[in-house]
Scaffold this active site. Sequence first.
Site, PDB file in Angstrom:
ATOM      1  N   HIS A  55       4.474   2.074  -8.313  1.00 25.27           N
ATOM      2  CA  HIS A  55       4.688   0.416  -8.394  1.00 25.27           C
ATOM      3  C   HIS A  55       3.021  -0.032  -8.460  1.00 25.27           C
ATOM      4  CE1 HIS A  55       8.783   0.489  -6.535  1.00 25.27           C
ATOM      5  NE2 HIS A  55       8.293   1.489  -5.678  1.00 25.27           N
ATOM      6  N   ASN A 127      13.594  -2.258  -3.300  1.00 28.25           N
ATOM      7  CA  ASN A 127      13.883  -2.161  -4.658  1.00 28.25           C
ATOM      8  C   ASN A 127      14.823  -3.410  -5.140  1.00 28.25           C
ATOM      9  OD1 ASN A 127      11.950  -0.033  -5.344  1.00 28.25           O
ATOM     10  ND2 ASN A 127      13.290   1.112  -4.885  1.00 28.25           N
TER      11      ASN A 127
END
Length: 491
Positions: A55, A127
């Site tokens: 990420h 997510n």
Amino acid sequence: MAKKPILTTTAGNPIADNQNSLTAGPRGPLLLQDYQLIEKLAHQNRERIPERTVHAKGWGALGDLVITADISKYTKAKALQKGARTSMLARFSTVAGELGAADAERDVRGFALKFYTEDGNWDLVGNNTPVFFVRDPYKFADFIHTQKRHPRTNMRSPTAMWDFWSLSPESLHQVTILMSDRGLPISPMHMNGYGSHTYSMVNARNERVWVKFHFKTEQGHRHYTNAEASEVVGKNRESFQEALFGAIEKGKFPRWKLQIQVMPEKNAGKHWYNPFDLTKVWPHGDYPPIDVGYFELNKNPENYFQEIELAAFSPSNVVPGISWSPDKMLQARIFSYADAHRYRLGTHYEHLPVNAARCPVHAYHKDGPMRFFPAETGNVDAYYEPNSFNGAVQDERYKEPPMEISSEAADRYNHRDGNDDYRQPGDLFRLMSRESRERLFNNYADAMAGVPVEIIKRQVAHCYKADPAYGEGLAARMGLSARIHSSPVAV
């Protein structure tokens, strides 16, 4: 064929099982004595500097969470009471790409939220998908390695990705979502967010329920095809950042509806699926989503580095009324995320302004790098606990009800035994239109370019088990022929 070497720890100790975490019964929770699990997670957190291990590429903004419904029968969390308004920070991201990667790439998107509540920070780190590729944290570092660069070529390796996925049938649900239209949204505003894991809520009567968090976009779903995304990337590698920043600057504040699914605590063992399995969803027919409120992003950061790059989210940050579950992946993340931040940002990362709680903090952590704040214990002479100098003390009012766990023997249980990893991917495929299925197969083909045929065959076989039309369609798109039986595909 050459004899394979025996897998060992870094100290040379042979490893008997590298597939399953050590748990108290097949549904968990995890045991801290699983040294190799902790070692794998801790080592992964230190493999790359200084950007996030995963990420790394992200976009963020600030806003407010507003609660419009009464869910006090489920939770005593002050931030979730009707009428509550809580300041928050959101960070969206891609999973695999590095800090300089293009925004418009097919990937799972991170959906991390920090709520600055009066009882401390509550972080929900999820997510844009309700499931994930693996269900046992023992395999998380291995999976992430497949998303990073090959040690010899220093390039991303489709072969590594598909080799791992085709050897891990539990990944099919997430892979199906990733290869579908929703695997490539046009902006952060045009995708849902999910807590993904199963969490728990506790009400004022100290009663527990299991819960799933959903954040449904109010901007609608919009997606790129691979061809459209390639054209975008050729012109602008920062398309998500531009879209999010630009919308807020123009006063077009994006919103997401907050919904929860609620399962009575006693129902955890009553379904064909394990409700603590991160590769599974709770069917809406079993547990319909309940509207709770919304969050709105209405302010861009004044300094991206200070407010977004230094932001640190961790599932370990919960508040009274919200807690965890026996979900193995969640339990590992409770350790792993905070540990990653200590490595990336420093020992006292939670005192950086963007991460600092907006309520009084009283803790006994001492010294170390970045000790730039005074003692928080209530008295300078109280630097240990218990003490006789009016230092901060525990308060049993915040104790959670005991969580019943399995009384079975601690062991490394095979998480694939008796686990149906094909039903829900098949259900998802059957919901797709003919046009969506064609795009799904095309996205597979693009992602599998150059992958050895034996690996492709293995993935097609998984798709066939989910739905024969799924396997046959993929086989045809890959230039293979699929026979109508449980072991399809022949060149």
